[in-house]
Design a protein around this motif. Structure first.
Motif, PDB file in Angstrom:
ATOM      1  N   GLN A  44       0.831  -1.211   0.000  1.00  0.00           N
ATOM      2  CA  GLN A  44       0.000   0.000   0.000  1.00  0.00           C
ATOM      3  C   GLN A  44       0.865   1.261   0.000  1.00  0.00           C
ATOM      4  OE1 GLN A  44      -2.235  -1.030   3.455  1.00  0.00           O
ATOM      5  NE2 GLN A  44      -3.813  -2.165   2.324  1.00  0.00           N
ATOM      6  N   ALA A  45       1.970   1.206   0.752  1.00  0.00           N
ATOM      7  CA  ALA A  45       2.887   2.356   0.777  1.00  0.00           C
ATOM      8  C   ALA A  45       3.530   2.553  -0.595  1.00  0.00           C
ATOM      9  CB  ALA A  45       3.962   2.140   1.847  1.00  0.00           C
ATOM     10  N   LEU A  46       3.886   1.448  -1.253  1.00  0.00           N
ATOM     11  CA  LEU A  46       4.474   1.523  -2.590  1.00  0.00           C
ATOM     12  C   LEU A  46       3.459   2.077  -3.591  1.00  0.00           C
ATOM     13  CD1 LEU A  46       7.081   0.762  -4.184  1.00  0.00           C
ATOM     14  CD2 LEU A  46       5.984  -1.435  -4.693  1.00  0.00           C
ATOM     15  N   ASP A  47       2.230   1.605  -3.486  1.00  0.00           N
ATOM     16  CA  ASP A  47       1.144   2.093  -4.341  1.00  0.00           C
ATOM     17  C   ASP A  47       0.946   3.600  -4.158  1.00  0.00           C
ATOM     18  OD1 ASP A  47      -1.351   2.287  -5.800  1.00  0.00           O
ATOM     19  OD2 ASP A  47      -2.402   2.069  -3.886  1.00  0.00           O
ATOM     20  N   SER A  48       0.949   4.033  -2.916  1.00  0.00           N
ATOM     21  CA  SER A  48       0.754   5.453  -2.614  1.00  0.00           C
ATOM     22  C   SER A  48       1.899   6.298  -3.180  1.00  0.00           C
ATOM     23  CB  SER A  48       0.666   5.632  -1.088  1.00  0.00           C
ATOM     24  OG  SER A  48       0.534   6.981  -0.759  1.00  0.00           O
ATOM     25  N   LYS A  49       3.115   5.771  -3.088  1.00  0.00           N
ATOM     26  CA  LYS A  49       4.287   6.497  -3.591  1.00  0.00           C
ATOM     27  C   LYS A  49       4.238   6.613  -5.110  1.00  0.00           C
ATOM     28  CE  LYS A  49       9.263   6.766  -2.820  1.00  0.00           C
ATOM     29  NZ  LYS A  49      10.434   6.141  -2.176  1.00  0.00           N
ATOM     30  N   PHE A  50       3.877   5.521  -5.806  1.00  0.00           N
ATOM     31  CA  PHE A  50       3.736   5.566  -7.268  1.00  0.00           C
ATOM     32  C   PHE A  50       2.676   6.588  -7.661  1.00  0.00           C
ATOM     33  CE2 PHE A  50       6.439   1.954  -7.808  1.00  0.00           C
ATOM     34  CZ  PHE A  50       6.740   1.878  -9.170  1.00  0.00           C
ATOM     35  N   THR A  51       1.541   6.571  -6.960  1.00  0.00           N
ATOM     36  CA  THR A  51       0.438   7.486  -7.274  1.00  0.00           C
ATOM     37  C   THR A  51       0.876   8.941  -7.118  1.00  0.00           C
ATOM     38  OG1 THR A  51      -1.200   5.855  -6.538  1.00  0.00           O
ATOM     39  CG2 THR A  51      -1.925   8.143  -6.658  1.00  0.00           C
ATOM     40  N   THR A  52       1.496   9.248  -5.981  1.00  0.00           N
ATOM     41  CA  THR A  52       1.894  10.625  -5.671  1.00  0.00           C
ATOM     42  C   THR A  52       2.986  11.129  -6.603  1.00  0.00           C
ATOM     43  OG1 THR A  52       1.356  10.253  -3.346  1.00  0.00           O
ATOM     44  CG2 THR A  52       2.752  12.142  -3.851  1.00  0.00           C
ATOM     45  N   GLU A  53       4.040  10.318  -6.768  1.00  0.00           N
ATOM     46  CA  GLU A  53       5.207  10.766  -7.531  1.00  0.00           C
ATOM     47  C   GLU A  53       4.916  10.875  -9.028  1.00  0.00           C
ATOM     48  OE1 GLU A  53       8.000  11.903  -6.220  1.00  0.00           O
ATOM     49  OE2 GLU A  53       7.187  11.526  -4.227  1.00  0.00           O
ATOM     50  N   LEU A  54       4.190   9.911  -9.585  1.00  0.00           N
ATOM     51  CA  LEU A  54       3.925   9.939 -11.026  1.00  0.00           C
ATOM     52  C   LEU A  54       2.907  11.007 -11.399  1.00  0.00           C
ATOM     53  CD1 LEU A  54       4.002   6.122 -11.917  1.00  0.00           C
ATOM     54  CD2 LEU A  54       5.805   7.828 -12.200  1.00  0.00           C
ATOM     55  N   ALA A  55       2.024  11.349 -10.454  1.00  0.00           N
ATOM     56  CA  ALA A  55       1.027  12.395 -10.720  1.00  0.00           C
ATOM     57  C   ALA A  55       1.693  13.761 -10.907  1.00  0.00           C
ATOM     58  CB  ALA A  55       0.018  12.457  -9.576  1.00  0.00           C
ATOM     59  N   LYS A  56       2.870  13.951 -10.319  1.00  0.00           N
ATOM     60  CA  LYS A  56       3.562  15.252 -10.403  1.00  0.00           C
ATOM     61  C   LYS A  56       4.210  15.485 -11.772  1.00  0.00           C
ATOM     62  CE  LYS A  56       5.124  14.944  -5.560  1.00  0.00           C
ATOM     63  NZ  LYS A  56       6.355  14.731  -4.737  1.00  0.00           N
ATOM     64  N   LEU A  57       4.429  14.406 -12.524  1.00  0.00           N
ATOM     65  CA  LEU A  57       5.253  14.501 -13.727  1.00  0.00           C
ATOM     66  C   LEU A  57       4.470  15.029 -14.919  1.00  0.00           C
ATOM     67  CD1 LEU A  57       7.145  11.131 -13.259  1.00  0.00           C
ATOM     68  CD2 LEU A  57       7.967  13.426 -12.715  1.00  0.00           C
ATOM     69  N   PRO A  58       5.087  15.889 -15.729  1.00  0.00           N
ATOM     70  CA  PRO A  58       4.381  16.484 -16.867  1.00  0.00           C
ATOM     71  C   PRO A  58       4.174  15.513 -18.026  1.00  0.00           C
ATOM     72  CG  PRO A  58       6.673  17.213 -16.827  1.00  0.00           C
ATOM     73  CD  PRO A  58       6.458  16.434 -15.568  1.00  0.00           C
ATOM     74  N   ASN A  59       5.065  14.553 -18.187  1.00  0.00           N
ATOM     75  CA  ASN A  59       4.972  13.616 -19.308  1.00  0.00           C
ATOM     76  C   ASN A  59       4.435  12.263 -18.842  1.00  0.00           C
ATOM     77  OD1 ASN A  59       6.237  15.461 -21.218  1.00  0.00           O
ATOM     78  ND2 ASN A  59       8.100  15.122 -20.016  1.00  0.00           N
ATOM     79  N   LYS A  60       3.684  11.601 -19.717  1.00  0.00           N
ATOM     80  CA  LYS A  60       3.033  10.344 -19.343  1.00  0.00           C
ATOM     81  C   LYS A  60       3.323   9.200 -20.315  1.00  0.00           C
ATOM     82  CE  LYS A  60       0.962  12.583 -15.998  1.00  0.00           C
ATOM     83  NZ  LYS A  60       1.429  12.430 -14.611  1.00  0.00           N
ATOM     84  N   GLU A  61       3.994   9.481 -21.433  1.00  0.00           N
ATOM     85  CA  GLU A  61       4.219   8.467 -22.474  1.00  0.00           C
ATOM     86  C   GLU A  61       5.517   7.705 -22.211  1.00  0.00           C
ATOM     87  OE1 GLU A  61       2.296   8.405 -25.517  1.00  0.00           O
ATOM     88  OE2 GLU A  61       1.103  10.212 -25.211  1.00  0.00           O
ATOM     89  N   ILE A  62       5.420   6.361 -22.185  1.00  0.00           N
ATOM     90  CA  ILE A  62       6.635   5.553 -22.041  1.00  0.00           C
ATOM     91  C   ILE A  62       6.735   4.586 -23.224  1.00  0.00           C
ATOM     92  CG2 ILE A  62       6.754   5.717 -19.525  1.00  0.00           C
ATOM     93  CD1 ILE A  62       5.555   2.875 -19.362  1.00  0.00           C
ATOM     94  N   VAL A  63       7.950   4.393 -23.714  1.00  0.00           N
ATOM     95  CA  VAL A  63       8.208   3.416 -24.773  1.00  0.00           C
ATOM     96  C   VAL A  63       9.034   2.295 -24.164  1.00  0.00           C
ATOM     97  CG1 VAL A  63       9.263   2.986 -27.021  1.00  0.00           C
ATOM     98  CG2 VAL A  63       8.108   5.164 -26.582  1.00  0.00           C
TER      99      VAL A  63
END
Length: 335
Positions: free
Chosen positions: A209-228
């Motif tokens: 749950q802590a890992l899930d929360s960290k992924f949610t919080t940290e990735l939401a801050k990022l301007p780009n969303k596309e990964i190859v």
């Protein structure tokens, strides 16, 4: 010179020893059956790690997939059938990852009491039109009385062209579902230690749950969303944390992309300003590097946590350390 009968016998013994020595040098599963404990056989690394953590001192967990081996194209050996026949629990991912499971279950000893559990059951599956090479839509599971979640997905979706993406564990949200299934399966075969399994599961669930929360919080801050990525293994991660995945290859990491697909991806990389092409350590990085060279960008690791490399095993890496590295690499790539 003709050999006497004793000499021929000695040569046969020596030849047999050579064969057995060579076989012993091949990749092996981890561990063997321990009397007096609940023996659990798992098919690949994430399930093994979660089962070890939840099982604790009450369970002996054997992982079939050797260190450094990619699970998509692995098949079990005769010793794996022997061990599983003696075990109380057989845990596999399902969703089409292990195409060999139906025949494997049929091969177990007729008196085997091993309970087979598909640990991804209950995850909200992602359907794709990408081939994965496992033909999992037609699997028939062999254990009588067992309910398996690998159902006729074509009936649910109204089409025969869709396949289940099996890479459920790559998202901590799905990993939580899987961990609970593992806990319940251990409790079902060993009710005497139910509270211990519950306590250890709760600790694991808190970390997930802590890992899930960290992924949610940290990735939401990022301007780009596309990964190859080199291999289409990150759909659950992308769905759960707002990313968009573009894969060089399909669900199976040894699928061959068409030249036009590589050109289209190179154009996308340039158009979207993508700075990194992700690859993984257990399969060749050749195509990822080819695409990166074509698009004029760099490569970086994004680990689908399907197994550990020999070096990661020696370093004491685990699901959490690898997922933390994934998060840091995503942050770097998507800034």
């Amino acid at each position: 010179m003709s050999l006497t009968k004793p000499h021929r016998g000695l040569l046969l013994v020596l030849a047999l020893l050579v064969i057995l020595t060579l076989a012993a040098c091949g990749p092996k599963s981890s561990g063997s059956i321990v009397e007096g404990k609940v023996n659990v056989v798992t098919t690949f690394y994430p399930i093994y790690e979660f089962a070890k953590e939840i099982g604790g001192e009450d369970a002996n967990v054997i992982n079939l997939l050797p260190v450094g081996v990619e699970p998509h194209d692995w098949t079990p050996r005769s010793q794996d059938i022997i061990n599983t026949s003696k075990a109380q629990l057989f845990l596999y991912n399902g969703a089409g990852l292990e195409g060999w499971v139906p025949n494997f279950l049929k091969s177990l000893n007729s008196d085997s009491k091993a309970k087979a559990v598909e640990v991804s059951k209950g995850v909200d599956y992602i359907m794709t039109d990408e081939e994965d090479g496992h033909d999992h839509g037609s699997e028939e599971h062999a254990h009588e009385g067992e309910e398996h979640a690998d159902e006729e997905h074509s009936e649910e979706t109204g089409t025969d062209s869709l396949h289940t993406d099996p890479h459920t564990w790559v998202s901590p949200k799905s990993a939580l579902v899987m961990a609970e299934n593992i806990k319940e399966s251990l409790q079902s075969v060993d009710p005497e230690h139910k509270s211990g399994y519950e306590e250890r599961y709760n600790k694991l669930a808190e970390r997930l749950q802590a890992l899930d929360s960290k992924f949610t919080t940290e990735l939401a801050k990022l301007p780009n969303k596309e990964i190859v990525v080199s291999h289409q293994a990150f759909a659950y991660l992308a769905r759960d944390y707002g990313l968009k995945q573009h894969a060089i290859m399909g669900l199976s990491p040894d699928a061959e992309p068409r030249g036009q697909d590589l050109l289209d991806l190179a154009a996308l990389v340039k158009e979207e300003g993508i700075r990194y092409i992700f690859f993984e350590e257990l399969v060749s990085d050749k195509l990822a590097k080819t695409l990166a060279g074509e698009a004029g960008v760099e490569t970086m690791v994004l680990n689908p946590v399907e197994g550990l490399t020999t070096e990661q095993d020696k370093n004491g890496d685990n699901y959490f350390t690898l997922m933390e590295k994934n998060l840091q690499n995503l942050i770097l790539a998507l800034q």
